[in-house]
Scaffold this active site. Sequence first.
Site, PDB file in Angstrom:
ATOM      1  CB  THR A 185      -0.925  -0.152   1.366  1.00  0.00           C
ATOM      2  OG1 THR A 185      -1.349   1.136   1.353  1.00  0.00           O
ATOM      3  CG2 THR A 185       0.109  -0.312   2.516  1.00  0.00           C
ATOM      4  CG  ASP A 186      -1.042   4.861  -1.046  1.00  0.00           C
ATOM      5  OD1 ASP A 186      -1.711   4.307   0.016  1.00  0.00           O
ATOM      6  OD2 ASP A 186      -1.617   5.735  -1.707  1.00  0.00           O
ATOM      7  CD  GLU A 187      -3.432   3.763   4.566  1.00  0.00           C
ATOM      8  OE1 GLU A 187      -3.070   3.604   5.662  1.00  0.00           O
ATOM      9  OE2 GLU A 187      -4.528   3.445   4.064  1.00  0.00           O
TER      10      GLU A 187
ATOM     11  CE1 TYR B   8      -3.394  -2.660   5.654  1.00  0.00           C
ATOM     12  CE2 TYR B   8      -3.153  -0.384   5.198  1.00  0.00           C
ATOM     13  CZ  TYR B   8      -3.440  -1.591   4.712  1.00  0.00           C
ATOM     14  OH  TYR B   8      -3.375  -2.003   3.396  1.00  0.00           O
TER      15      TYR B   8
ATOM     16  CE  LYS C 198      -0.404  -4.524   2.899  1.00  0.00           C
ATOM     17  NZ  LYS C 198      -0.585  -5.823   2.350  1.00  0.00           N
TER      18      LYS C 198
HETATM   19  P1  NAD Z   1      -9.918  -7.154   1.857  1.00  0.00           P
HETATM   20  O1  NAD Z   1      -9.992  -6.652   3.791  1.00  0.00           O
HETATM   21  O2  NAD Z   1     -11.124  -6.859   1.214  1.00  0.00           O
HETATM   22  O3  NAD Z   1      -9.396  -8.523   1.759  1.00  0.00           O
HETATM   23  C1  NAD Z   1      -8.522  -9.076   2.714  1.00  0.00           C
HETATM   24  C2  NAD Z   1      -8.771 -10.901   2.274  1.00  0.00           C
HETATM   25  O4  NAD Z   1      -7.768 -11.583   2.952  1.00  0.00           O
HETATM   26  C3  NAD Z   1     -10.243 -11.251   2.833  1.00  0.00           C
HETATM   27  O5  NAD Z   1     -10.642 -12.213   1.969  1.00  0.00           O
HETATM   28  C4  NAD Z   1      -9.826 -12.039   4.264  1.00  0.00           C
HETATM   29  O6  NAD Z   1     -10.694 -13.099   4.153  1.00  0.00           O
HETATM   30  C5  NAD Z   1      -8.596 -12.697   3.783  1.00  0.00           C
HETATM   31  N1  NAD Z   1      -7.427 -12.749   4.837  1.00  0.00           N
HETATM   32  C6  NAD Z   1      -7.468 -12.279   6.056  1.00  0.00           C
HETATM   33  N2  NAD Z   1      -6.378 -12.817   6.628  1.00  0.00           N
HETATM   34  C7  NAD Z   1      -6.202 -14.024   6.359  1.00  0.00           C
HETATM   35  C8  NAD Z   1      -5.203 -15.090   6.466  1.00  0.00           C
HETATM   36  N3  NAD Z   1      -4.440 -15.252   7.518  1.00  0.00           N
HETATM   37  N4  NAD Z   1      -5.009 -16.000   5.536  1.00  0.00           N
HETATM   38  C9  NAD Z   1      -5.792 -16.086   4.399  1.00  0.00           C
HETATM   39  N5  NAD Z   1      -6.623 -15.020   3.856  1.00  0.00           N
HETATM   40  C10 NAD Z   1      -6.968 -13.927   4.870  1.00  0.00           C
HETATM   41  O7  NAD Z   1      -8.643  -6.290   1.446  1.00  0.00           O
HETATM   42  P2  NAD Z   1      -8.633  -5.640   0.180  1.00  0.00           P
HETATM   43  O8  NAD Z   1      -8.910  -4.037   0.148  1.00  0.00           O
HETATM   44  O9  NAD Z   1      -9.028  -6.401  -0.813  1.00  0.00           O
HETATM   45  O10 NAD Z   1      -6.960  -5.644  -0.010  1.00  0.00           O
HETATM   46  C11 NAD Z   1      -6.241  -6.824  -0.451  1.00  0.00           C
HETATM   47  C12 NAD Z   1      -4.776  -6.189  -0.258  1.00  0.00           C
HETATM   48  O11 NAD Z   1      -4.251  -5.259  -0.903  1.00  0.00           O
HETATM   49  C13 NAD Z   1      -4.215  -6.160   1.084  1.00  0.00           C
HETATM   50  O12 NAD Z   1      -3.085  -6.835   1.280  1.00  0.00           O
HETATM   51  C14 NAD Z   1      -4.141  -4.779   1.458  1.00  0.00           C
HETATM   52  O13 NAD Z   1      -3.352  -4.279   2.168  1.00  0.00           O
HETATM   53  C15 NAD Z   1      -3.799  -4.145   0.044  1.00  0.00           C
HETATM   54  N6  NAD Z   1      -4.162  -3.049  -0.650  1.00  0.00           N
HETATM   55  C16 NAD Z   1      -5.575  -2.407  -0.548  1.00  0.00           C
HETATM   56  C17 NAD Z   1      -5.790  -1.198  -1.003  1.00  0.00           C
HETATM   57  C18 NAD Z   1      -7.012  -0.688  -0.908  1.00  0.00           C
HETATM   58  O14 NAD Z   1      -7.621   0.331  -1.183  1.00  0.00           O
HETATM   59  N7  NAD Z   1      -7.956  -1.513  -0.626  1.00  0.00           N
HETATM   60  C19 NAD Z   1      -4.878  -0.415  -1.697  1.00  0.00           C
HETATM   61  C20 NAD Z   1      -3.684  -0.702  -1.544  1.00  0.00           C
HETATM   62  C21 NAD Z   1      -3.287  -2.075  -1.048  1.00  0.00           C
HETATM   63  O1  DAU Z   2      -4.004   4.143   0.439  1.00  0.00           O
HETATM   64  C1  DAU Z   2      -4.403   2.511   0.348  1.00  0.00           C
HETATM   65  C2  DAU Z   2      -5.126   2.016   1.650  1.00  0.00           C
HETATM   66  O2  DAU Z   2      -6.611   2.711   1.297  1.00  0.00           O
HETATM   67  C3  DAU Z   2      -5.142   0.497   1.846  1.00  0.00           C
HETATM   68  O3  DAU Z   2      -3.880   0.162   2.056  1.00  0.00           O
HETATM   69  C4  DAU Z   2      -6.285   0.258   2.801  1.00  0.00           C
HETATM   70  O4  DAU Z   2      -6.322  -1.168   2.950  1.00  0.00           O
HETATM   71  C5  DAU Z   2      -7.506   0.812   2.701  1.00  0.00           C
HETATM   72  O5  DAU Z   2      -8.161   0.709   3.728  1.00  0.00           O
HETATM   73  C6  DAU Z   2      -7.587   2.494   2.266  1.00  0.00           C
HETATM   74  O6  DAU Z   2      -7.135   3.155   3.578  1.00  0.00           O
HETATM   75  P1  DAU Z   2      -7.629   4.684   3.926  1.00  0.00           P
HETATM   76  O7  DAU Z   2      -7.595   4.744   5.392  1.00  0.00           O
HETATM   77  O8  DAU Z   2      -7.162   5.652   3.109  1.00  0.00           O
HETATM   78  O9  DAU Z   2      -9.464   4.269   3.502  1.00  0.00           O
HETATM   79  P2  DAU Z   2     -10.767   4.487   4.210  1.00  0.00           P
HETATM   80  O10 DAU Z   2     -11.859   3.873   3.276  1.00  0.00           O
HETATM   81  O11 DAU Z   2     -10.968   3.788   5.522  1.00  0.00           O
HETATM   82  O12 DAU Z   2     -10.924   6.030   4.297  1.00  0.00           O
HETATM   83  C7  DAU Z   2     -10.584   6.828   3.184  1.00  0.00           C
HETATM   84  C8  DAU Z   2     -10.607   8.154   3.780  1.00  0.00           C
HETATM   85  O13 DAU Z   2     -11.855   8.574   4.196  1.00  0.00           O
HETATM   86  C9  DAU Z   2      -9.834   8.328   4.920  1.00  0.00           C
HETATM   87  O14 DAU Z   2      -9.011   9.854   5.006  1.00  0.00           O
HETATM   88  C10 DAU Z   2     -10.559   8.198   6.272  1.00  0.00           C
HETATM   89  C11 DAU Z   2     -11.879   8.680   5.846  1.00  0.00           C
HETATM   90  N1  DAU Z   2     -13.085   8.014   6.332  1.00  0.00           N
HETATM   91  C12 DAU Z   2     -13.186   6.759   6.322  1.00  0.00           C
HETATM   92  C13 DAU Z   2     -14.308   6.405   7.033  1.00  0.00           C
HETATM   93  C14 DAU Z   2     -14.482   4.775   7.064  1.00  0.00           C
HETATM   94  C15 DAU Z   2     -13.934   9.075   6.863  1.00  0.00           C
HETATM   95  O15 DAU Z   2     -13.884  10.456   6.849  1.00  0.00           O
HETATM   96  N2  DAU Z   2     -15.096   8.368   7.333  1.00  0.00           N
HETATM   97  C16 DAU Z   2     -15.272   7.168   7.402  1.00  0.00           C
HETATM   98  O16 DAU Z   2     -16.343   6.728   8.053  1.00  0.00           O
END
Ligand code: NAD
Ligand code: DAU
Length: 350
Positions: A132-134, A158, A162
Amino acid sequence: MRILVTGGAGFIGANFVAHLLAHGAERVVVLDALTYAGNLQNLIPVQADPRFRFVKGSILDRTLVENLLADEKLDTVANLAAESHVDRSIRGPEAFVETNVTGTLRMLEASRAHLEAHPELRGRFRYLQVSTDEVFGSLKPDDPKFRETTPYAPNSPYAASKAAADHLVRAWHETYGLTTMISNCSNNYGPYQFPEKLIPLVIHNALSGKPLPIYGDGQQVRDWLFVEDHAAALATILERGKAGETYAVGGNSERTNLDVVGTICDLLDQHRPRNAGSYREQIAFVTDRPGHDRRYAIDASRIARELGWAPSRSFAEGIERTVLWYLDHGDWIRDVTSGAYRDWVAEQYA
Ligand code: NAD
Ligand code: DAU
């Protein structure tokens, strides 16, 4: 490609699996623990494909991973399994270290053992860590965007978990010669995203007549990427990425949270109008997230230049498709927002 996709029943994983099967993968095996975020319904579109197999299990189970790699003669791993929600990491960081750090360690060790047992795979085997970019921390308004060379400075539990995982991946390449790559991606949105994340949460709350919670002043910026573009980026990195490299992946769509929520309200006003007034009336400013990162933005020029990937959808196009998908999938939302979901919302937004 004969690939193991961990976390394939989650949001990005399910979209990635669909992309792989639509683009000629020979075998796609999903390993997923089906935590609260994993959902087999996300895999319904691919479940009848004979090239696809689902296995319920954890990445913490090294023996299971090793056996799967061997039995299925797999030559590629994409590790997406993770605890992924920042707010949950603030309330309970331990699961994040366990899954994201120890889980990655087990995946790397299983991959290493697989290669030792099958040296004929050495030139072909590839391991992609989906990060992730975080991990880069927070940008000021005029700072240059994150790039592959930006130093790590994670701020949430988190992000720290990562970042730790990324360091392990790097070390396994440098020390053991494992062919690894890391992608650092910005915020994804699109179909099948669990409604704890901002965009699906706001759509769900809007339609349920509930407040649309904006943390702090809502001026935090994220760089939004449509999930199908991310899936294409991951496949591109696996096909053409260089061993030991990292790739920054982004949507080139910086928006404030308030802008994003306003856009969703406007789309809902158009496609599913309220009886009276606008969904914007439901916007509510709530207590900020502790340690809330102010701005993320990705400079994705390297992956464009070296691997030929760029996002194909504008935010306007992607967010309309997303809103329409959620409007068409009321059953999916109903199923994932029962039980434990209600407990989480009650605790987080009390
Ligand atoms: P998500 O939470 O929707 O899905 C995560 C999946 O991992 C789920 O299906 C869960 O059951 C599975 N999981 C959790 N623990 C496990 C374990 N111990 N063994 C096997 N499976 C397990 O997450 P997402 O948003 O689809 O993110 C997927 C990946 O991409 C993550 O690694 C996250 O850090 C990364 N990522 C997400 C975002 C975003 O914006 N959502 C952005 C950048 C990177
Ligand atoms: O940048 C990549 C990341 O993006 C991934 O690595 C994470 O897995 C993914 O969850 C996401 O993280 P964020 O914290 O940026 O996403 P989230 O959707 O939780 O929040 C997006 C923005 O909105 C953040 O600035 C927090 C804000 N927010 C979020 C929630 C849930 C609110 O203002 N209100 C809310 O209720």
